[in-house]
Design an enzyme around this catalytic site. Structure first.
Site, PDB file in Angstrom:
ATOM      1  N   ASP A 117      43.168  42.600  40.526  1.00  0.00           N
ATOM      2  CA  ASP A 117      42.241  41.542  40.122  1.00  0.00           C
ATOM      3  C   ASP A 117      41.225  41.353  41.248  1.00  0.00           C
ATOM      4  O   ASP A 117      41.545  40.728  42.271  1.00  0.00           O
ATOM      5  CB  ASP A 117      42.981  40.233  39.859  1.00  0.00           C
ATOM      6  CG  ASP A 117      43.635  40.179  38.490  1.00  0.00           C
ATOM      7  OD1 ASP A 117      43.855  41.249  37.892  1.00  0.00           O
ATOM      8  OD2 ASP A 117      43.936  39.073  38.024  1.00  0.00           O
ATOM      9  N   LYS A 181      37.654  38.430  33.829  1.00  0.00           N
ATOM     10  CA  LYS A 181      38.547  37.298  34.092  1.00  0.00           C
ATOM     11  C   LYS A 181      37.703  36.095  34.472  1.00  0.00           C
ATOM     12  O   LYS A 181      36.736  36.215  35.229  1.00  0.00           O
ATOM     13  CB  LYS A 181      39.527  37.669  35.211  1.00  0.00           C
ATOM     14  CG  LYS A 181      40.472  36.547  35.638  1.00  0.00           C
ATOM     15  CD  LYS A 181      41.393  37.034  36.758  1.00  0.00           C
ATOM     16  CE  LYS A 181      42.202  35.884  37.350  1.00  0.00           C
ATOM     17  NZ  LYS A 181      43.057  36.336  38.475  1.00  0.00           N
ATOM     18  N   LYS A 210      40.663  37.839  30.360  1.00  0.00           N
ATOM     19  CA  LYS A 210      41.740  37.087  30.997  1.00  0.00           C
ATOM     20  C   LYS A 210      41.254  35.677  31.295  1.00  0.00           C
ATOM     21  O   LYS A 210      40.279  35.486  32.034  1.00  0.00           O
ATOM     22  CB  LYS A 210      42.205  37.775  32.279  1.00  0.00           C
ATOM     23  CG  LYS A 210      43.326  37.002  33.009  1.00  0.00           C
ATOM     24  CD  LYS A 210      43.844  37.782  34.212  1.00  0.00           C
ATOM     25  CE  LYS A 210      44.820  36.945  35.023  1.00  0.00           C
ATOM     26  NZ  LYS A 210      45.363  37.682  36.191  1.00  0.00           N
TER      27      LYS A 210
END
Length: 245
Positions: A117, A181, A210
């Site tokens: 991430d 995300k 996400k």
């Protein structure tokens, strides 16, 4: 300019439609399977990460998400479970040098991480430095995909306009990342249903979405999934799953 124009068109279409999100209905096990069980507190101790992994084993979370130093510990704690470890990169500000982000990702993968991430360089995005943003992401994507790992990119929605959110998602797709995300959890705000829906409108089926930051309940998670999220990032994973009917 093409990205800017496409982003503006996405936002215009999105704004013209009434936002009518119906919550999803997932069982506890189905929901756990899309939650990245997260611990990113700067004062978290090794015991806290052991507990995080024990909870991941018990509930069957999609992954545990931790900072690079604790990747190896979590990999050992989750051995034999099939639950991957996700490592942050360039966290939480995103303004680390691209070569350093790539190096950090490579080291985390060597320690056993199977998902990355990374944080987008938000400042570059805001001034229209799109080519540099793509290069920054692509460097990490290349490292991650070379190790058969996923790459998710955090855009920090609380700091962006709608046009910037859409542009960020388009750049993530262009760079070949697997997910966009919403948030680090360290900015003034986290995921919102509207932002998740806008992100999904921008990427379509070309990437996952996400939702992360400020999700504390089953009901909130179901609204995010209803808006188009395919992963949930949360430090309250146990509480969320135990709230399932």
């Amino acid at each position: 300019m093409e990205i800017q124009k496409e982003a503006a068109e996405i936002v215009e279409r999105f704004a013209a439609q009434e936002l009518a999100v119906e919550p999803a209905h997932l069982s506890a096990s189905e929901l756990a399977a899309i939650i990245d069980h997260t611990l990113l507190s700067p004062d978290a101790t090794p015991n806290a990460f052991e507990n995080l992994c024990a909870e991941a084993r018990e509930y069957g979370f999609a992954s545990v998400c931790v900072q690079p130093y604790y990747v190896a510990l979590c990999v050992r704690a989750l051995e034999g479970t099939g639950i991957p470890v996700c490592s942050t990169v360039g966290f939480p500000l995103g303004s680390t040098l691209p070569a350093v982000k790539a190096y950090e990702a490579r080291q985390a993968l060597k320690k056993g991480a199977r998902e990355i991430d990374m944080v987008m360089n938000v400042g570059l995005l805001k001034v229209g430095g799109y080519a540099a943003v793509v290069d920054d992401i692509a460097a990490v994507v290349e490292v991650a995909h070379g190790a058969d790992a996923l790459c998710k990119v955090i855009i920090e929605t609380a700091l962006l306009t709608d046009e910037e959110k859409a542009a960020a998602c388009l750049l993530i797709v262009e760079a070949g990342a697997d997910y966009c995300k919403s948030s680090t959890g360290f900015a003034p705000g986290g995921a919102t249903v509207r932002d998740v829906a806008l992100m999904r409108a921008a990427v379509g089926k070309r990437a996952g979405v996400k939702a992360a930051g400020g999700i504390h309940s089953y009901e909130e998670a179901m609204m995010m999934v209803g808006a188009g999220a395919t992963r949930i990032g949360a430090s309250h994973g146990v509480e969320i799953v135990e709230g399932a009917p």
